[in-house]
Design a protein around this motif. Structure first.
Motif, PDB file in Angstrom:
ATOM      1  N   ARG A   1       0.827  -1.214   0.000  1.00  0.00           N
ATOM      2  CA  ARG A   1       0.000   0.000   0.000  1.00  0.00           C
ATOM      3  C   ARG A   1       0.857   1.258   0.000  1.00  0.00           C
ATOM      4  O   ARG A   1       0.703   2.137  -0.852  1.00  0.00           O
ATOM      5  N   HIS A   2       1.751   1.362   0.958  1.00  0.00           N
ATOM      6  CA  HIS A   2       2.559   2.575   1.054  1.00  0.00           C
ATOM      7  C   HIS A   2       3.668   2.626  -0.005  1.00  0.00           C
ATOM      8  O   HIS A   2       4.050   3.711  -0.455  1.00  0.00           O
ATOM      9  N   GLN A   3       4.150   1.461  -0.411  1.00  0.00           N
ATOM     10  CA  GLN A   3       5.101   1.452  -1.515  1.00  0.00           C
ATOM     11  C   GLN A   3       4.448   2.006  -2.784  1.00  0.00           C
ATOM     12  O   GLN A   3       5.060   2.761  -3.541  1.00  0.00           O
ATOM     13  N   TYR A   4       3.177   1.633  -2.993  1.00  0.00           N
ATOM     14  CA  TYR A   4       2.502   2.145  -4.187  1.00  0.00           C
ATOM     15  C   TYR A   4       2.274   3.654  -4.098  1.00  0.00           C
ATOM     16  O   TYR A   4       2.421   4.375  -5.085  1.00  0.00           O
ATOM     17  N   LEU A   5       1.912   4.128  -2.922  1.00  0.00           N
ATOM     18  CA  LEU A   5       1.703   5.569  -2.763  1.00  0.00           C
ATOM     19  C   LEU A   5       2.988   6.338  -3.064  1.00  0.00           C
ATOM     20  O   LEU A   5       2.959   7.379  -3.737  1.00  0.00           O
TER      21      LEU A   5
ATOM     22  N   HIS B   1       3.595   6.187  -6.867  1.00  0.00           N
ATOM     23  CA  HIS B   1       2.711   7.063  -7.637  1.00  0.00           C
ATOM     24  C   HIS B   1       3.024   8.539  -7.418  1.00  0.00           C
ATOM     25  O   HIS B   1       3.059   9.334  -8.378  1.00  0.00           O
ATOM     26  N   GLU B   2       3.252   8.932  -6.181  1.00  0.00           N
ATOM     27  CA  GLU B   2       3.414  10.343  -5.852  1.00  0.00           C
ATOM     28  C   GLU B   2       4.862  10.823  -5.915  1.00  0.00           C
ATOM     29  O   GLU B   2       5.121  12.026  -5.912  1.00  0.00           O
ATOM     30  N   GLY B   3       5.800   9.897  -5.990  1.00  0.00           N
ATOM     31  CA  GLY B   3       7.202  10.271  -5.918  1.00  0.00           C
ATOM     32  C   GLY B   3       7.608  10.426  -4.462  1.00  0.00           C
ATOM     33  O   GLY B   3       6.767  10.576  -3.577  1.00  0.00           O
ATOM     34  N   HIS B   4       8.901  10.393  -4.205  1.00  0.00           N
ATOM     35  CA  HIS B   4       9.373  10.421  -2.819  1.00  0.00           C
ATOM     36  C   HIS B   4       9.063  11.752  -2.135  1.00  0.00           C
ATOM     37  O   HIS B   4       8.696  11.786  -0.961  1.00  0.00           O
TER      38      HIS B   4
ATOM     39  N   ARG C   1       6.539  12.167   1.032  1.00  0.00           N
ATOM     40  CA  ARG C   1       7.037  12.784   2.264  1.00  0.00           C
ATOM     41  C   ARG C   1       6.133  13.943   2.702  1.00  0.00           C
ATOM     42  O   ARG C   1       5.946  14.193   3.898  1.00  0.00           O
ATOM     43  N   ASN C   2       5.555  14.634   1.736  1.00  0.00           N
ATOM     44  CA  ASN C   2       4.660  15.761   2.031  1.00  0.00           C
ATOM     45  C   ASN C   2       3.209  15.322   2.205  1.00  0.00           C
ATOM     46  O   ASN C   2       2.314  16.164   2.339  1.00  0.00           O
ATOM     47  N   HIS C   3       2.966  14.022   2.159  1.00  0.00           N
ATOM     48  CA  HIS C   3       1.619  13.456   2.354  1.00  0.00           C
ATOM     49  C   HIS C   3       0.619  13.967   1.317  1.00  0.00           C
ATOM     50  O   HIS C   3      -0.553  14.192   1.636  1.00  0.00           O
ATOM     51  N   SER C   4       1.076  14.118   0.074  1.00  0.00           N
ATOM     52  CA  SER C   4       0.180  14.603  -0.976  1.00  0.00           C
ATOM     53  C   SER C   4      -0.990  13.659  -1.214  1.00  0.00           C
ATOM     54  O   SER C   4      -2.081  14.084  -1.621  1.00  0.00           O
ATOM     55  N   TYR C   5      -0.797  12.389  -0.951  1.00  0.00           N
ATOM     56  CA  TYR C   5      -1.832  11.386  -1.199  1.00  0.00           C
ATOM     57  C   TYR C   5      -3.041  11.538  -0.275  1.00  0.00           C
ATOM     58  O   TYR C   5      -4.125  11.050  -0.584  1.00  0.00           O
ATOM     59  N   ARG C   6      -2.855  12.211   0.853  1.00  0.00           N
ATOM     60  CA  ARG C   6      -3.963  12.347   1.805  1.00  0.00           C
ATOM     61  C   ARG C   6      -5.123  13.168   1.232  1.00  0.00           C
ATOM     62  O   ARG C   6      -6.259  13.040   1.688  1.00  0.00           O
ATOM     63  N   LYS C   7      -4.841  13.996   0.249  1.00  0.00           N
ATOM     64  CA  LYS C   7      -5.878  14.824  -0.366  1.00  0.00           C
ATOM     65  C   LYS C   7      -6.489  14.148  -1.593  1.00  0.00           C
ATOM     66  O   LYS C   7      -7.293  14.752  -2.302  1.00  0.00           O
ATOM     67  N   LYS C   8      -6.109  12.907  -1.852  1.00  0.00           N
ATOM     68  CA  LYS C   8      -6.572  12.198  -3.040  1.00  0.00           C
ATOM     69  C   LYS C   8      -7.284  10.906  -2.618  1.00  0.00           C
ATOM     70  O   LYS C   8      -6.678   9.835  -2.543  1.00  0.00           O
ATOM     71  N   ALA C   9      -8.560  11.038  -2.365  1.00  0.00           N
ATOM     72  CA  ALA C   9      -9.335   9.874  -1.917  1.00  0.00           C
ATOM     73  C   ALA C   9      -9.297   8.745  -2.938  1.00  0.00           C
ATOM     74  O   ALA C   9      -9.231   7.563  -2.575  1.00  0.00           O
TER      75      ALA C   9
ATOM     76  N   LEU D   1      -6.033   6.778  -2.622  1.00  0.00           N
ATOM     77  CA  LEU D   1      -6.024   5.906  -1.448  1.00  0.00           C
ATOM     78  C   LEU D   1      -6.787   4.612  -1.731  1.00  0.00           C
ATOM     79  O   LEU D   1      -6.390   3.531  -1.289  1.00  0.00           O
ATOM     80  N   LYS D   2      -7.872   4.719  -2.498  1.00  0.00           N
ATOM     81  CA  LYS D   2      -8.638   3.528  -2.871  1.00  0.00           C
ATOM     82  C   LYS D   2      -7.814   2.633  -3.803  1.00  0.00           C
ATOM     83  O   LYS D   2      -7.851   1.404  -3.684  1.00  0.00           O
ATOM     84  N   VAL D   3      -7.090   3.252  -4.711  1.00  0.00           N
ATOM     85  CA  VAL D   3      -6.232   2.482  -5.618  1.00  0.00           C
ATOM     86  C   VAL D   3      -5.130   1.782  -4.829  1.00  0.00           C
ATOM     87  O   VAL D   3      -4.814   0.609  -5.084  1.00  0.00           O
ATOM     88  N   ALA D   4      -4.533   2.490  -3.872  1.00  0.00           N
ATOM     89  CA  ALA D   4      -3.479   1.895  -3.042  1.00  0.00           C
ATOM     90  C   ALA D   4      -4.017   0.701  -2.249  1.00  0.00           C
ATOM     91  O   ALA D   4      -3.329  -0.320  -2.084  1.00  0.00           O
ATOM     92  N   ASP D   5      -5.247   0.817  -1.767  1.00  0.00           N
ATOM     93  CA  ASP D   5      -5.880  -0.314  -1.070  1.00  0.00           C
ATOM     94  C   ASP D   5      -6.074  -1.493  -2.022  1.00  0.00           C
ATOM     95  O   ASP D   5      -5.903  -2.664  -1.647  1.00  0.00           O
ATOM     96  N   LYS D   6      -6.420  -1.176  -3.251  1.00  0.00           N
ATOM     97  CA  LYS D   6      -6.599  -2.215  -4.269  1.00  0.00           C
ATOM     98  C   LYS D   6      -5.278  -2.932  -4.550  1.00  0.00           C
ATOM     99  O   LYS D   6      -5.240  -4.167  -4.660  1.00  0.00           O
ATOM    100  N   VAL D   7      -4.199  -2.165  -4.651  1.00  0.00           N
ATOM    101  CA  VAL D   7      -2.875  -2.754  -4.866  1.00  0.00           C
ATOM    102  C   VAL D   7      -2.500  -3.653  -3.693  1.00  0.00           C
ATOM    103  O   VAL D   7      -1.952  -4.737  -3.875  1.00  0.00           O
ATOM    104  N   ASP D   8      -2.820  -3.209  -2.495  1.00  0.00           N
ATOM    105  CA  ASP D   8      -2.523  -3.997  -1.302  1.00  0.00           C
ATOM    106  C   ASP D   8      -3.281  -5.323  -1.332  1.00  0.00           C
ATOM    107  O   ASP D   8      -2.716  -6.387  -1.035  1.00  0.00           O
ATOM    108  N   ARG D   9      -4.561  -5.276  -1.695  1.00  0.00           N
ATOM    109  CA  ARG D   9      -5.354  -6.506  -1.777  1.00  0.00           C
ATOM    110  C   ARG D   9      -4.811  -7.433  -2.858  1.00  0.00           C
ATOM    111  O   ARG D   9      -4.736  -8.660  -2.661  1.00  0.00           O
TER     112      ARG D   9
END
Length: 217
Positions: A159-163, A166-169, A173-181, A184-192
């Motif tokens: 999950r976090h490796q995918y984030l 996708h977002e770059g290091h 680090r700046n938590h840009s993914y937190r504003k992209k619901a 986050l769903k895609v990252a959960d899908k990758v984790d599954r």
């Protein structure tokens, strides 16, 4: 005069054919060289049985970089669905005229030009291609290794490796993914998908390794 006109038309037609034929044949050759994706991209055992050299490449990447095969493959499955020539869709002008692509992402890993150049510079893998699976899976292994070193993300944490992928290091680090619901769903899908791949691999890994021992590095 009619015969002369017919002959001239036939000559022009023949010349046009000889000009078009090489282009047509080149197109056929390129399409023949394209690698089709696996028939069942949701089952890792089926993938490796169909693409018998992919397991060798994925295991070599795991050995080199330490990222589990199922994590690497889940990321590639999400990025390109295992299509070697995958690219982002073109934007459109006036809603229907094809225009530029939003990024230079290409191939199995959907790596951008600058990131791919960084990979080549750091690994020395000159001549690597994004539409070559062995190079692509090695790239994913390398990138996740860098994410682990820079950001402390476990190589088993799909999950976090995918984030970070996708977002770059910097973005991660700046938590840009937190504003992209949606992300986050895609990252959960990758984790599954990663966990499903891990379970599937357990059922066929022994057989694959039997073949693996016969494959030279």
């Amino acid at each position: 005069m009619a015969d002369h006109g017919t002959q001239a038309f036939q000559a022009a037609e023949s010349l046009m054919l000889w000009r078009v034929l090489p282009v047509f044949l080149a197109g056929l050759l390129l399409s023949g060289c394209a690698t089709s994706p696996p028939k069942n991209i949701n089952n890792l055992c089926d993938i490796f049985r169909e693409k018998d050299d992919w397991y060798k490449s994925a295991k070599a990447s795991q050995k080199r970089w330490g990222t589990p095969i199922h994590v690497q493959m889940a990321i590639i499955r999400q990025e390109s669905a295992f299509r070697d020539d995958a690219q982002p869709p073109r934007s459109k002008v006036l809603g229907f005229i094809p225009w530029t692509r939003p990024s230079s992402a290409y191939g199995y890993p959907q790596a951008k030009d600058d990131t791919w150049d960084w990979y080549i510079k750091k690994t020395g893998n000159r001549g690597a291609d994004r539409d070559d699976f062995a190079d692509a899976v090695d790239f994913v292994g390398w990138y996740t290794d860098v994410s682990h070193a820079k950001l402390g993300i476990s190589k088993w944490d799909a999950r976090h490796q995918y984030l970070a992928y996708h977002e770059g290091h910097g973005g991660y680090r700046n938590h840009s993914y937190r504003k992209k619901a949606w992300l986050l769903k895609v990252a959960d899908k990758v984790d599954r998908q990663s966990k499903a791949y891990a379970q599937q691999l357990k059922s066929c890994e022994k057989d694959l390794d039997t073949g693996w021992s016969l494959w030279p590095f």
